[in-house]
Scaffold this motif. Structure first.
Motif, PDB file in Angstrom:
ATOM      1  N   SER A  24       0.819  -1.214   0.000  1.00 42.51           N
ATOM      2  CA  SER A  24       0.000   0.000   0.000  1.00 42.51           C
ATOM      3  C   SER A  24       0.851   1.262   0.000  1.00 42.51           C
ATOM      4  O   SER A  24       0.375   2.328  -0.357  1.00 42.51           O
ATOM      5  N   SER A  56       3.415   5.507  -6.493  1.00 43.05           N
ATOM      6  CA  SER A  56       3.121   5.957  -5.143  1.00 43.05           C
ATOM      7  C   SER A  56       4.240   5.477  -4.232  1.00 43.05           C
ATOM      8  O   SER A  56       4.509   4.279  -4.185  1.00 43.05           O
ATOM      9  N   SER A  79      -5.800   9.893  -6.346  1.00 42.43           N
ATOM     10  CA  SER A  79      -6.205   9.365  -5.040  1.00 42.43           C
ATOM     11  C   SER A  79      -5.200   8.360  -4.475  1.00 42.43           C
ATOM     12  O   SER A  79      -4.963   8.329  -3.276  1.00 42.43           O
ATOM     13  N   ARG A  80      -4.586   7.525  -5.340  1.00 40.10           N
ATOM     14  CA  ARG A  80      -3.661   6.506  -4.832  1.00 40.10           C
ATOM     15  C   ARG A  80      -2.267   6.594  -5.414  1.00 40.10           C
ATOM     16  O   ARG A  80      -1.425   5.738  -5.140  1.00 40.10           O
TER      17      ARG A  80
END
Length: 140
Positions: A24, A56, A79-80
Motif C-alpha cells: 500500500s 506511489s 487518489s492513490r
C-alpha cells in the motif's frame, strides 16, 4: 483468523501484514518517454522530449545528458498515486545530433533507477559555393 495489531504478532500473520503495508505504500512507476517535434537547427527553444512516470509515492524524474538545455517538471496527484511529467527543452544545433538524452526515474519501489534513452536527431541547413542553399538531414 483476523489480523490484529499487537506486540505478540508473529509468524505468517506478521509477514502478511508487513507485505500488505508495503504494497500500500510503494507502487513502482511505469515510465514512458515521448520525443518532441522534429528538431531543426536555428529553431528557438524547443521541446526535445518529455518523460512521465506514475507511482506511489511520487517518483523522481530527472535527465542525464551532456546536451545544454532546461528541465521543468509538474506533478499531478491522484487518489492513490502521483504522475510526474518532466520536459527537456533545448535550442537545437548540429552538435547535438546523435547525442543521447536519457530520462532517469527513481522511486523507493525500484531496486535501481529506470533509464529510457532518446537519441537526438537535428536537421541542419548549410550553404555551398555559389550561395545556393542545400538542406542536409543529418542522421545518426
Amino acid at each position: 483468523m483476523p489480523l490484529a495489531l499487537g506486540a505478540d504478532m508473529q509468524g505468517p500473520e506478521a509477514w502478511l501484514l508487513l507485505l500488505l503495508l508495503l504494497a500500500s505504500l510503494a507502487v513502482p512507476p511505469l515510465p514512458s518517454l515521448n520525443p518532441g517535434p522534429a528538431l531543426e537547427e536555428g529553431q528557438g527553444l524547443t521541446l526535445a522530449a518529455s518523460c512521465t512516470a506514475e507511482g506511489s509515492p511520487a517518483p523522481n524524474v530527472t535527465w542525464d545528458t551532456e546536451v545544454k538545455g532546461t528541465m521543468s517538471s509538474r506533478t499531478f496527484e491522484h487518489s492513490r498515486s502521483a504522475a510526474v511529467t518532466s520536459e527537456f527543452r533545448l535550442v537545437p544545433s548540429r552538435s547535438m545530433n546523435g547525442r543521447p538524452l536519457t530520462c532517469v526515474v527513481s522511486h523507493p519501489g525500484l531496486l535501481q533507477d529506470q533509464r529510457i534513452t532518446h537519441i537526438l536527431q537535428v536537421a541542419c541547413e548549410y550553404w555551398v559555393l555559389g550561395g545556393a542553399p542545400w538542406a542536409l538531414r543529418v542522421r545518426s
